[in-house]
Scaffold this motif. Structure first.
Motif, PDB file in Angstrom:
ATOM      1  N   SER A  29      36.004  29.161  27.032  1.00 45.54           N
ATOM      2  CA  SER A  29      35.991  28.181  28.104  1.00 45.54           C
ATOM      3  C   SER A  29      35.853  28.823  29.481  1.00 45.54           C
ATOM      4  CB  SER A  29      37.259  27.327  28.057  1.00 45.54           C
ATOM      5  OG  SER A  29      38.392  28.163  28.211  1.00 45.54           O
ATOM      6  N   VAL A  30      36.249  30.074  29.622  1.00 44.00           N
ATOM      7  CA  VAL A  30      36.169  30.766  30.896  1.00 44.00           C
ATOM      8  C   VAL A  30      35.475  32.094  30.660  1.00 44.00           C
ATOM      9  CG1 VAL A  30      37.510  31.773  32.786  1.00 44.00           C
ATOM     10  CG2 VAL A  30      38.295  29.691  31.670  1.00 44.00           C
ATOM     11  N   ALA A  31      34.522  32.409  31.502  1.00 39.70           N
ATOM     12  CA  ALA A  31      33.829  33.688  31.370  1.00 39.70           C
ATOM     13  C   ALA A  31      34.807  34.820  31.678  1.00 39.70           C
ATOM     14  CB  ALA A  31      32.642  33.733  32.316  1.00 39.70           C
ATOM     15  N   PRO A  32      34.704  35.945  31.001  1.00 44.49           N
ATOM     16  CA  PRO A  32      35.597  37.059  31.291  1.00 44.49           C
ATOM     17  C   PRO A  32      35.459  37.519  32.735  1.00 44.49           C
ATOM     18  CG  PRO A  32      34.318  37.474  29.300  1.00 44.49           C
ATOM     19  CD  PRO A  32      33.797  36.224  29.916  1.00 44.49           C
ATOM     20  N   THR A  33      36.573  37.927  33.312  1.00 45.73           N
ATOM     21  CA  THR A  33      36.578  38.402  34.691  1.00 45.73           C
ATOM     22  C   THR A  33      36.789  39.904  34.704  1.00 45.73           C
ATOM     23  OG1 THR A  33      38.949  38.092  34.902  1.00 45.73           O
ATOM     24  CG2 THR A  33      37.551  36.211  35.493  1.00 45.73           C
ATOM     25  N   ALA A  34      36.744  40.458  35.896  1.00 48.33           N
ATOM     26  CA  ALA A  34      36.938  41.897  36.032  1.00 48.33           C
ATOM     27  C   ALA A  34      38.345  42.312  35.641  1.00 48.33           C
ATOM     28  CB  ALA A  34      36.646  42.324  37.473  1.00 48.33           C
ATOM     29  N   GLY A  35      39.280  41.373  35.621  1.00 51.50           N
ATOM     30  CA  GLY A  35      40.662  41.685  35.281  1.00 51.50           C
ATOM     31  C   GLY A  35      40.906  41.759  33.782  1.00 51.50           C
ATOM     32  N   GLY A  36      39.904  41.654  32.963  1.00 51.32           N
ATOM     33  CA  GLY A  36      40.089  41.785  31.538  1.00 51.32           C
ATOM     34  C   GLY A  36      39.775  40.526  30.768  1.00 51.32           C
ATOM     35  N   GLY A  37      39.752  39.378  31.428  1.00 48.70           N
ATOM     36  CA  GLY A  37      39.355  38.160  30.765  1.00 48.70           C
ATOM     37  C   GLY A  37      40.426  37.490  29.935  1.00 48.70           C
ATOM     38  N   PHE A  38      41.661  37.921  30.026  1.00 47.95           N
ATOM     39  CA  PHE A  38      42.725  37.307  29.241  1.00 47.95           C
ATOM     40  C   PHE A  38      43.424  36.264  30.085  1.00 47.95           C
ATOM     41  CE2 PHE A  38      47.006  36.913  27.628  1.00 47.95           C
ATOM     42  CZ  PHE A  38      46.772  36.731  26.272  1.00 47.95           C
ATOM     43  N   SER A  39      43.610  35.068  29.544  1.00 40.73           N
ATOM     44  CA  SER A  39      44.333  34.034  30.270  1.00 40.73           C
ATOM     45  C   SER A  39      45.053  33.151  29.264  1.00 40.73           C
ATOM     46  CB  SER A  39      43.376  33.189  31.115  1.00 40.73           C
ATOM     47  OG  SER A  39      42.553  32.414  30.274  1.00 40.73           O
ATOM     48  N   PHE A  40      45.950  32.324  29.770  1.00 44.52           N
ATOM     49  CA  PHE A  40      46.701  31.417  28.935  1.00 44.52           C
ATOM     50  C   PHE A  40      46.136  30.002  29.011  1.00 44.52           C
ATOM     51  CE2 PHE A  40      49.750  34.824  29.512  1.00 44.52           C
ATOM     52  CZ  PHE A  40      50.176  35.004  28.210  1.00 44.52           C
ATOM     53  N   GLY A  41      44.921  29.842  29.442  1.00 43.48           N
ATOM     54  CA  GLY A  41      44.293  28.538  29.512  1.00 43.48           C
ATOM     55  C   GLY A  41      44.321  27.917  30.889  1.00 43.48           C
ATOM     56  N   ALA A  42      45.106  28.441  31.821  1.00 43.94           N
ATOM     57  CA  ALA A  42      45.160  27.925  33.185  1.00 43.94           C
ATOM     58  C   ALA A  42      44.140  28.674  34.025  1.00 43.94           C
ATOM     59  CB  ALA A  42      46.555  28.106  33.763  1.00 43.94           C
ATOM     60  N   ALA A  43      43.639  27.989  35.028  1.00 43.74           N
ATOM     61  CA  ALA A  43      42.690  28.645  35.929  1.00 43.74           C
ATOM     62  C   ALA A  43      43.405  29.757  36.686  1.00 43.74           C
ATOM     63  CB  ALA A  43      42.124  27.622  36.910  1.00 43.74           C
ATOM     64  N   PRO A  44      42.742  30.869  36.909  1.00 43.62           N
ATOM     65  CA  PRO A  44      43.388  31.962  37.647  1.00 43.62           C
ATOM     66  C   PRO A  44      43.666  31.554  39.084  1.00 43.62           C
ATOM     67  CG  PRO A  44      41.089  32.486  37.200  1.00 43.62           C
ATOM     68  CD  PRO A  44      41.398  31.200  36.490  1.00 43.62           C
ATOM     69  N   SER A  45      44.754  32.044  39.619  1.00 43.23           N
ATOM     70  CA  SER A  45      45.157  31.730  40.976  1.00 43.23           C
ATOM     71  C   SER A  45      44.212  32.404  41.957  1.00 43.23           C
ATOM     72  CB  SER A  45      46.583  32.226  41.214  1.00 43.23           C
ATOM     73  OG  SER A  45      46.932  32.049  42.571  1.00 43.23           O
ATOM     74  N   THR A  46      43.834  31.665  42.991  1.00 48.09           N
ATOM     75  CA  THR A  46      42.977  32.237  44.027  1.00 48.09           C
ATOM     76  C   THR A  46      43.789  32.743  45.200  1.00 48.09           C
ATOM     77  OG1 THR A  46      42.674  30.049  44.999  1.00 48.09           O
ATOM     78  CG2 THR A  46      41.019  30.788  43.400  1.00 48.09           C
ATOM     79  N   THR A  47      45.084  32.464  45.211  1.00 48.10           N
ATOM     80  CA  THR A  47      45.946  32.936  46.280  1.00 48.10           C
ATOM     81  C   THR A  47      46.351  34.367  45.977  1.00 48.10           C
ATOM     82  OG1 THR A  47      46.835  30.704  46.453  1.00 48.10           O
ATOM     83  CG2 THR A  47      48.056  32.464  47.571  1.00 48.10           C
ATOM     84  N   PRO A  48      46.047  35.303  46.875  1.00 43.53           N
ATOM     85  CA  PRO A  48      46.440  36.689  46.611  1.00 43.53           C
ATOM     86  C   PRO A  48      47.956  36.857  46.720  1.00 43.53           C
ATOM     87  CG  PRO A  48      45.425  36.501  48.776  1.00 43.53           C
ATOM     88  CD  PRO A  48      45.311  35.160  48.120  1.00 43.53           C
ATOM     89  N   ALA A  49      48.477  37.788  45.985  1.00 48.02           N
ATOM     90  CA  ALA A  49      49.911  38.070  46.031  1.00 48.02           C
ATOM     91  C   ALA A  49      50.237  38.733  47.362  1.00 48.02           C
ATOM     92  CB  ALA A  49      50.289  38.998  44.887  1.00 48.02           C
ATOM     93  N   PRO A  50      51.426  38.477  47.950  1.00 47.21           N
ATOM     94  CA  PRO A  50      51.798  39.126  49.207  1.00 47.21           C
ATOM     95  C   PRO A  50      51.788  40.647  49.032  1.00 47.21           C
ATOM     96  CG  PRO A  50      53.459  37.489  48.547  1.00 47.21           C
ATOM     97  CD  PRO A  50      52.448  37.581  47.466  1.00 47.21           C
ATOM     98  N   ALA A  51      51.418  41.346  50.083  1.00 43.94           N
ATOM     99  CA  ALA A  51      51.294  42.801  50.026  1.00 43.94           C
ATOM    100  C   ALA A  51      52.632  43.466  49.742  1.00 43.94           C
ATOM    101  CB  ALA A  51      50.717  43.330  51.328  1.00 43.94           C
ATOM    102  N   ALA A  52      53.728  42.889  50.217  1.00 41.22           N
ATOM    103  CA  ALA A  52      55.038  43.500  50.034  1.00 41.22           C
ATOM    104  C   ALA A  52      55.779  42.866  48.862  1.00 41.22           C
ATOM    105  CB  ALA A  52      55.846  43.387  51.314  1.00 41.22           C
TER     106      ALA A  52
END
Length: 114
Positions: free
Chosen positions: A82-105
């Motif tokens: 259902s989702v094309a593999p991404t650069a992060g390995g392509g593993f997901s639990f069925g939810a769309a990947p978050s587009t919000t980056p994690a805080p740097a700290a």
């Protein structure tokens, strides 16, 4: 009156003859059966390549040719991805990947957020 004694010699005085096969004959391999050199299991004639118990190669048996998949063959579980593999390995639990980056700290904390 004559008594009948079981297992006694015949009236002619000859000793009883033993049966053609002894007790140990029931453990001998039947035609086509073979004994495994590794585990000593007695195998049926239909075990032509390897032992039924330990899968050791039968002495004198030719190795079976390795089975390879035809060119272009692939394996799937019956559903298209259902989702094309991404650069992060392509593993997901069925939810769309978050587009919000994690805080740097971002760190690791136990408990509730402050």
């Amino acid at each position: 009156r004559a008594a009948v004694v079981l297992g006694a010699a015949s009236a002619a005085g000859a000793a009883p003859t033993p049966a053609a096969g002894g007790w140990g004959d029931m453990f001998k391999p039947k035609p086509g059966e073979w004994r495994c050199k590794a585990c000593l299991c007695l195998n049926k004639p239909d075990a032509t390549l390897k032992c039924s118990s330990c899968e050791e190669k039968k002495p004198g048996a030719d190795a079976a040719p390795a089975k390879t998949a035809p060119a272009g063959a692939s394996f799937s579980f019956g559903a298209a991805p259902s989702v094309a593999p991404t650069a992060g390995g392509g593993f997901s639990f069925g939810a769309a990947p978050s587009t919000t980056p994690a805080p740097a700290a971002a760190g690791f904390a136990f408990g509730a957020a402050p």
